[in-house]
Design an enzyme around this catalytic site. Structure first.
Site, PDB file in Angstrom:
ATOM      1  N   CYS A 111       0.829  -1.206   0.000  1.00 45.97           N
ATOM      2  CA  CYS A 111       0.000   0.000   0.000  1.00 45.97           C
ATOM      3  C   CYS A 111       0.874   1.271   0.000  1.00 45.97           C
ATOM      4  O   CYS A 111       1.492   1.570  -1.004  1.00 45.97           O
ATOM      5  CB  CYS A 111      -0.994  -0.052   1.151  1.00 45.97           C
ATOM      6  SG  CYS A 111      -2.408   1.003   0.871  1.00 45.97           S
ATOM      7  N   HIS A 132      -3.178  -5.323   1.738  1.00 46.60           N
ATOM      8  CA  HIS A 132      -2.498  -5.562   3.018  1.00 46.60           C
ATOM      9  C   HIS A 132      -2.607  -7.017   3.453  1.00 46.60           C
ATOM     10  O   HIS A 132      -3.463  -7.331   4.282  1.00 46.60           O
ATOM     11  CB  HIS A 132      -3.176  -4.730   4.114  1.00 46.60           C
ATOM     12  CG  HIS A 132      -3.063  -3.259   3.950  1.00 46.60           C
ATOM     13  ND1 HIS A 132      -2.107  -2.512   4.592  1.00 46.60           N
ATOM     14  CD2 HIS A 132      -3.797  -2.383   3.243  1.00 46.60           C
ATOM     15  CE1 HIS A 132      -2.252  -1.247   4.284  1.00 46.60           C
ATOM     16  NE2 HIS A 132      -3.280  -1.131   3.467  1.00 46.60           N
ATOM     17  N   GLU A 183      -0.879  -8.463   5.513  1.00 50.07           N
ATOM     18  CA  GLU A 183      -0.548  -8.527   6.948  1.00 50.07           C
ATOM     19  C   GLU A 183      -1.794  -8.341   7.817  1.00 50.07           C
ATOM     20  O   GLU A 183      -1.748  -8.601   9.012  1.00 50.07           O
ATOM     21  CB  GLU A 183       0.531  -7.482   7.296  1.00 50.07           C
ATOM     22  CG  GLU A 183       0.081  -6.029   7.373  1.00 50.07           C
ATOM     23  CD  GLU A 183      -0.087  -5.364   6.007  1.00 50.07           C
ATOM     24  OE1 GLU A 183      -0.030  -6.067   4.978  1.00 50.07           O
ATOM     25  OE2 GLU A 183      -0.290  -4.137   5.982  1.00 50.07           O
TER      26      GLU A 183
HETATM   27  N1  GLN Z   1      -3.340   6.556   0.917  1.00 53.11           N
HETATM   28  C1  GLN Z   1      -2.145   6.181   1.577  1.00 53.11           C
HETATM   29  C2  GLN Z   1      -0.917   6.880   1.003  1.00 53.11           C
HETATM   30  O1  GLN Z   1      -0.968   7.679   0.150  1.00 53.11           O
HETATM   31  C3  GLN Z   1      -1.931   4.690   1.549  1.00 53.11           C
HETATM   32  C4  GLN Z   1      -2.945   3.984   2.411  1.00 53.11           C
HETATM   33  C5  GLN Z   1      -2.468   2.715   3.041  1.00 53.11           C
HETATM   34  O2  GLN Z   1      -1.268   2.423   3.112  1.00 53.11           O
HETATM   35  N2  GLN Z   1      -3.391   1.973   3.563  1.00 53.11           N
HETATM   36  O3  GLN Z   1       0.136   6.604   1.453  1.00 53.11           O
END
Ligand code: GLN
Length: 202
Positions: free
Chosen positions: A82, A181, A183
């Site tokens: 992410c 994710h 995890e």
């Molecule tokens: N929107 C977040 C970002 O720009 C990422 C979100 C997340 O890691 N769950 O880093």
């Protein structure tokens, strides 16, 4: 490479503890990394989800950004989830002005592509190299990969609904990134794949 590598989890911001727990579940010692010297003690690194803009600012403030770039350039295996995926991207769309990344994967990611604020999205996603069964993929203000260079292997895409076709998992050499994710859902297969990559067995 030793039988059980030591894997760091970037501990500046985000869900570091969940990644450490996922590694622990595989019997791999994980260690939080918040200082540049610690990068020399680990054979691979995970960059957690969180907020990429904050993480990048903290990486600069704690003098980790350049050492991280250097280790990536020297071939250290890194897995980003992410926000961690954004950190590994060479190019970011919908970032903040002058948003810095570590880079390393020749891809353009779009920040918050699956929805802004508290919106999240769940889908079953099959990941090449991580078994036949699909992942229960949880996307939390997640990025998707808008485009990739020719050295990047696409490992997974959303397969149905209005987001069908969107790229959510990629690999370039020793660098692995997913929009979602693993995890958070207790599915160890991506961490296992990454551990094999660190061992040079995948
Ligand atoms: N929107 C977040 C970002 O720009 C990422 C979100 C997340 O890691 N769950 O880093």
């Amino acid at each position: 490479m030793s039988a059980t590598p030591s894997i760091g989890v970037l501990g500046l911001q985000g869900d570091t503890a969940e990644h450490l727990a996922a590694l622990g579940g595989l019997g791999v010692p994980g260690t939080p990394v918040t200082r540049p010297e610690r990068l020399d003690d680990v054979q691979g690194l995970i960059i957690p989800g969180g907020e990429s803009t904050t993480m990048a600012k903290l990486a600069v403030r704690y003098e980790l950004m350049e050492p991280l770039r250097k280790h990536v350039a020297e071939g250290m295996p890194v897995y980003g989830t992410c926000a961690g995926m954004i950190m590994l991207a060479d190019r970011v769309l919908d970032g903040i002005e002058d948003q810095q990344t570590i880079g390393g994967i020749d891809m353009t990611v779009r920040r918050n592509a699956f929805g802004r604020q508290t919106e999240s999205f769940e889908a079953n996603v099959r990941i090449e190299g991580a078994g036949e069964a699909p992942f229960d993929a949880v996307f939390i203000r997640a990025p998707w990969v808008e485009s990739v260079g020719e050295d990047v292997r696409v490992l997974g895409r959303v397969t149905y609904g209005e987001k069908a076709g969107r790229i959510v998992a990629v690999r370039q050499g020793g660098l692995l990134a997913t929009s979602f994710h693993p995890e958070l859902t207790g599915d160890p297969r991506l961490h296992r794949l990454f551990v094999e990559m660190v061992k040079g067995q995948a």
